[in-house]
Design a protein around this motif. Structure first.
Motif, PDB file in Angstrom:
ATOM      1  N   SER A  32       0.829  -1.203   0.000  1.00 52.82           N
ATOM      2  CA  SER A  32       0.000   0.000   0.000  1.00 52.82           C
ATOM      3  C   SER A  32       0.867   1.259   0.000  1.00 52.82           C
ATOM      4  O   SER A  32       0.604   2.215  -0.739  1.00 52.82           O
ATOM      5  N   GLU A  33       1.912   1.254   0.827  1.00 50.21           N
ATOM      6  CA  GLU A  33       2.785   2.427   0.886  1.00 50.21           C
ATOM      7  C   GLU A  33       3.584   2.586  -0.398  1.00 50.21           C
ATOM      8  O   GLU A  33       3.807   3.710  -0.866  1.00 50.21           O
ATOM      9  N   ASN A  35       2.574   1.612  -3.410  1.00 48.33           N
ATOM     10  CA  ASN A  35       1.655   2.056  -4.457  1.00 48.33           C
ATOM     11  C   ASN A  35       1.263   3.521  -4.314  1.00 48.33           C
ATOM     12  O   ASN A  35       0.960   4.197  -5.300  1.00 48.33           O
ATOM     13  N   VAL A 125      -6.021  -2.406   5.601  1.00 46.04           N
ATOM     14  CA  VAL A 125      -5.680  -2.950   4.274  1.00 46.04           C
ATOM     15  C   VAL A 125      -6.561  -4.145   3.931  1.00 46.04           C
ATOM     16  O   VAL A 125      -6.177  -5.006   3.130  1.00 46.04           O
ATOM     17  N   ILE A 449      -6.127   0.603  -4.022  1.00 45.97           N
ATOM     18  CA  ILE A 449      -4.673   0.426  -4.038  1.00 45.97           C
ATOM     19  C   ILE A 449      -4.331  -1.028  -3.825  1.00 45.97           C
ATOM     20  O   ILE A 449      -4.687  -1.631  -2.829  1.00 45.97           O
ATOM     21  N   GLY A 450      -3.618  -1.586  -4.764  1.00 49.45           N
ATOM     22  CA  GLY A 450      -3.023  -2.902  -4.587  1.00 49.45           C
ATOM     23  C   GLY A 450      -3.980  -4.072  -4.669  1.00 49.45           C
ATOM     24  O   GLY A 450      -3.627  -5.167  -4.275  1.00 49.45           O
ATOM     25  N   SER A 451      -5.213  -3.903  -5.158  1.00 47.60           N
ATOM     26  CA  SER A 451      -6.104  -5.061  -5.249  1.00 47.60           C
ATOM     27  C   SER A 451      -6.652  -5.168  -6.665  1.00 47.60           C
ATOM     28  O   SER A 451      -6.733  -4.194  -7.398  1.00 47.60           O
TER      29      SER A 451
END
Length: 453
Positions: A32-33, A35, A125, A449-451
């Motif tokens: 997450s960080e 991205n 998250v 983010i990130g999925s």
């Protein structure tokens, strides 16, 4: 074995994680960080599967007064990114307890508090995780003889889903260990289920126990002995272990350097005989040892009982549990003295095994992919410095381990101490190895983010 055919390829994740305990929660935070810092097209897409219905970490051992044995600064992020919004200090601030914690003057929070921090972080998250999904298969996806991706099948109830990954991160944690021939039951427990089993015991009429037997000499064993002795003031608690007494954990400053991130580099490059020596030298920082304050408390209690003539706390030291037999609602436990060979038979309501945990075999979940992974001469996984399984050259995708790497990366590999740094190294490896789509591959579609959905 799956083959890539025109038009049949599903959407692809850069990373799929198996398990969503502290290690993979930290992995999701690092993603997450990352991205948040890069352009959208450079984001690392990811999804995690967790078989539990919600986040939980050793819930059965969240004894009310048990504290962490690791500094709060070794949380999910601080050693990788001290300015992160996911630190334990940020958690305390959000709960309105930061000043109170500072005034407490302790590096070691209550275990129940640290678990609440982990839940708090996991919730931030949770768009990346599917809870209640157990991974049941991992299959190679082959193009022109090269394993390009891995198809991960997860089951939730009667339904199954298949996700495709360029990289796999296995973070399935540890499994409770009991000696061969022992079957857990309503009267034979492992420490990992202590509080859950006690809740069930409380629900039974006339279930006030008169005797517990706790087997083991480590921190969990001593915590169980102390807790059961306090919670059941009429019951006898018998501790059985093969040593003369509990051994204190070495948590001195120099010894703790074995948990430093730099120690992983040193251990990884050391010859095998040096690795063995290091484990022998520093095993007393973590294995079968007890905090010295807890040892002192237990000794104080047993001495007080001798003075008062009310001995409920018994220690059968230099002894081994040689027999366990259930008889109705009781358990007949036999402890054999290693010195005299004499047996002591104890009729107990419950026998608790504080016999530790064993790592999950990563090859068990990999199916036929495991045949393409390399092992050392002892049959253990060969793991590269970036925590990636060594594989045949034809395997393009990365398979990373979070745990089960003690033999290659040292004592800290399955502990909280190095989680933050480790996930950063894994993420760096994934990014550096590249996540460019192969020719003809559909682009993943980001949903947050990130999925990927």
């Amino acid at each position: 074995m799956s083959q890539v055919l025109p038009g049949d390829a599903p959407l692809i994740h850069d990373l799929i994680g198996i398990g969503f305990g502290p290690s993979n929660v930290a992995m999701a935070i690092a993603l997450s960080e990352h991205n948040a810092r890069v352009e959208r097209q450079d984001a690392v897409t990811a999804h995690f599967f967790e078989r539990q219905p919600s986040f939980g970490w050793h819930r059965g051992m969240l004894i009310d007064d048990a504290t962490m044995q690791v500094s709060f600064l070794k949380d999910l992020v601080t050693l990788r990114n001290p300015s992160s919004e996911y630190t334990f200090l940020c958690y305390l601030q959000s709960k309105g307890r930061l000043v109170d914690f500072v005034n407490h003057k302790s590096f070691f929070p209550l275990r129940v508090e640290f678990h609440d921090y982990l839940e708090w972080a996991a919730a931030k998250v949770d768009d990346m995780v599917s809870y209640g999904h157990e991974v049941i298969a991992v299959e190679p996806v082959v193009r022109d003889g090269v394993v390009e991706y891995l198809d991960v099948t997860a089951r939730s109830g009667a339904e199954t889903v298949v996700h495709r990954a360029r990289n796999l991160v296995i973070g399935t944690g540890l499994r409770p260990f009991v000696p061969d021939g022992i079957e857990r039951s309503d009267h034979i427990w492992h420490t990992s289920e202590l509080l859950t089993k006690l809740e069930q015991l409380d629900g039974l009429e006339g279930a006030d126990p008169s005797r517990f037997v706790v087997v083991g000499a480590g921190q969990s064993a001593a915590e169980n002995v102390a807790y059961l002795h306090r919670r059941f003031p009429e019951a006898e608690v018998c501790a059985v272990f093969s040593r003369y007494g509990y051994s204190p954990a070495d948590d001195s400053s120099f010894a703790n350097r074995v948990f430093d991130p730099a120690a992983v580099d040193e251990y990884f490059t050391a010859p095998e005989d040096v690795k063995r020596k290091l484990m022998d030298y520093h095993g007393n920082t973590n294995y079968s040892v007890v905090d010295v304050d807890l040892i002192a408390d237990l000794y104080r209690q047993v001495y007080q009982e001798k003075v008062l003539g009310t001995e409920r706390l018994r220690f059968l030291n230099m002894s081994r549990l040689t027999g366990v037999e259930e008889a109705g609602d009781k358990v007949r436990a036999t402890a054999t003295s290693s010195v005299t060979g004499e047996d002591t038979t104890l009729e107990a309501d419950v026998v608790v095994f504080a016999t530790g945990y064993s790592p999950v075999d990563p090859f068990g979940v990999l199916g036929e992919v495991a045949e393409r992974c390399h092992r050392d001469d002892q049959g253990r996984a060969r793991v590269e410095r970036d925590y990636r399984l060594a594989t045949e050259p034809e395997v393009r995708c990365g398979i990373y381990l979070q745990g089960g790497t003690e033999h290659t990366h040292g004592i800290t590999s399955s502990l909280l101490s190095n989680i933050a740094v480790r996930v950063g190294e894994i993420l760096d490896s994934i990014v550096e190895r590249g996540a460019e789509p192969a020719e003809g591959e559909p682009e993943p579609v980001a949903d947050g983010i990130g999925s990927v959905r």
